[in-house]
Design an enzyme around this catalytic site. Sequence first.
Site, PDB file in Angstrom:
ATOM      1  CB  THR A 103      -5.239   5.222   6.198  1.00  0.00           C
ATOM      2  OG1 THR A 103      -5.065   4.646   4.914  1.00  0.00           O
ATOM      3  CG2 THR A 103      -6.581   5.926   6.265  1.00  0.00           C
TER       4      THR A 103
ATOM      5  CG  ASP B 289       1.289   0.733   6.708  1.00  0.00           C
ATOM      6  OD1 ASP B 289       0.366   0.030   7.165  1.00  0.00           O
ATOM      7  OD2 ASP B 289       1.133   1.908   6.336  1.00  0.00           O
TER       8      ASP B 289
ATOM      9  N   GLY C 170       4.135   3.761  -6.411  1.00  0.00           N
ATOM     10  CA  GLY C 170       3.640   4.743  -5.456  1.00  0.00           C
ATOM     11  C   GLY C 170       4.719   5.154  -4.476  1.00  0.00           C
TER      12      GLY C 170
ATOM     13  N   GLY D 261       3.990   7.366  -1.816  1.00  0.00           N
ATOM     14  CA  GLY D 261       3.355   7.927  -0.629  1.00  0.00           C
ATOM     15  C   GLY D 261       3.744   7.150   0.617  1.00  0.00           C
ATOM     16  N   GLY D 262       2.896   7.222   1.640  1.00  0.00           N
ATOM     17  CA  GLY D 262       3.212   6.574   2.905  1.00  0.00           C
ATOM     18  C   GLY D 262       3.446   5.082   2.790  1.00  0.00           C
ATOM     19  CB  ALA D 263       1.394   2.313   1.423  1.00  0.00           C
TER      20      ALA D 263
ATOM     21  NE  ARG E  15      -0.690  11.242  -9.775  1.00  0.00           N
ATOM     22  CZ  ARG E  15      -1.757  11.210  -8.997  1.00  0.00           C
ATOM     23  NH1 ARG E  15      -2.873  10.663  -9.429  1.00  0.00           N
ATOM     24  NH2 ARG E  15      -1.717  11.702  -7.778  1.00  0.00           N
TER      25      ARG E  15
ATOM     26  N   GLY F 139      -3.751  -7.461   0.108  1.00  0.00           N
ATOM     27  CA  GLY F 139      -3.652  -6.336   1.035  1.00  0.00           C
ATOM     28  C   GLY F 139      -4.222  -6.662   2.397  1.00  0.00           C
TER      29      GLY F 139
ATOM     30  CE  LYS G 232      -0.844   4.761   5.627  1.00  0.00           C
ATOM     31  NZ  LYS G 232      -0.423   3.442   5.186  1.00  0.00           N
TER      32      LYS G 232
END
Length: 532
Positions: free
Chosen positions: A310, A351, A388, A390-392, A412, A499, A314
């Site tokens: 997590t 995911d 976002g 990132g990984g997710a 961001r 989630g 990731k």
Amino acid sequence: MASGLATSELDQLGMRRMRNNATLLCSPLMGTSIEQMVMEMRRAKDIGADVVEIRLDCLKTFTPSRDLPLLIKQSPLPTLVTYRPIWEGGQYEGDENKRREALQLAMELGADYIDVELQVAYEFMNQLSIKKPDNCKVIVSSHNFHNTPSVEALGNLLARIQATGADIATIATTALDITDVARIFQIIVHSQIPVIGIVMGERGLISRLLTPKFGGYLTYGALEAGAVSAPGQPTAKDLLDLYNFRLIRPDTKVYGILGKPVGHSKSPLLFNQSFKKLALNAVYVHLLVDDVVNFFNTYSSPDFAGYSCTIPHKEVVLQCMDEIDPIAKKIGAVNNLVRKPDGKFKAYNTDYIGAISAIEDALRDTNGANPAAAAASPLAGKLFVVLGAGGAGKSLAYGAKEKGARVVVANRTYERAVDLAAKVGGKALTLEEVQNFHPEKGMILANCTSVGMKPNIDSTPLNKEVLKHYSLAFDAIYTPKDTRLLKEARENGCIIVYGTEMLIRQGFEQWKNFTGLPAPEELFRELMSRHS
């Protein structure tokens, strides 16, 4: 750097050296009165502890000749008597001779163990005015509240403890990194006398959970979360019920969740209850990891068999993998790492499967899709906004693109949004711009940021009035389950996807990858609904 658990050598040694009796569970009694301690003893027995540690230094008033007989004789469990001075992390500030006299009296009265600090152990043993009772074992302890020394230094420390005539050694150090724990495991395995090896702090948690695997004599479990006798100490209930402490053996396979932070994860609950129900010899633990490269170099024994991954690892963990699933490679982020029979690691991304299938099913349930359209995704043609990068975020953006959605990425750091949007043929926005982005009604929203996660539950990534332009809102956060974003989206008439649903569904896929078996789907759902 630790020499690490590089092969199964430690596990084999642990198996050969494992005592006939399993590792003991000891609950410290932290009551400030005799009455409180007696009550705590009974609670410890009810919870399932094997031993109670009577922390005499916690008592506000203490008269040894009056109180020790009561405490030792009334205990329904074997007793370990500790009178910890302030210079070794305890609370006692009185006369040293009186402290030692109380420990000797505890021996005479039938305590099963007494704990003596290494700094005074030689003197204590030499000044005993009685022959040590055969049924009382002396634990000689050393506490390092700064770091975990090298294996060589720990070996020398153990030799000094053994030279005092100790029956059992306690070596407690402090974790600056999770790899510090490997050095304590090595000391436990190679010791000639029983060792209680503890690495304090959250990064040292596995020293407490996995000690039965490596032959540790005892571990400590608090009666309640707020009453710990050392940093990072789990509760006895969590050891027994969450981590299946009694079922851990030298040949137990170790799985876990790598992250920072990681303590909020419910994955250990899902996997450990399922391992227990299906009688699989495995345990799943929380792993607070700062440096994934260091982690994989250190814990390379085959028994460390697989991990969930997590935030924030990731993407960076890809460099530690021998093989990457093609879909995961396109996404550029993974969350499921599995050691293959040849010892090499393969990475997957589950995911996107969990989240996208949950969103699709929610849309189908609401829209009442007809059988003819069942093969088509209800996401096809939809404007899909991912918060976002990132990984997710990558997982959701890629998954939405695969289903025919038009993807918008807001982040961001705008440059990361641009990079991800380019890969999925989408549009990039800043998080500020997305507040005013509503070119059409019926958009799909997927929050893949940490905004709104405990403890910052009053935060939300989007203003409430913006949510009226969306038909469905998904939040990857599951602590809390019902985030502020989802509450406000519901008030605006949106379909809600929690989630927890992504967690459960991606967990199904991880289970299959870890075990090669179908996932116990009903059990996963039952556990998640009971504990969310």
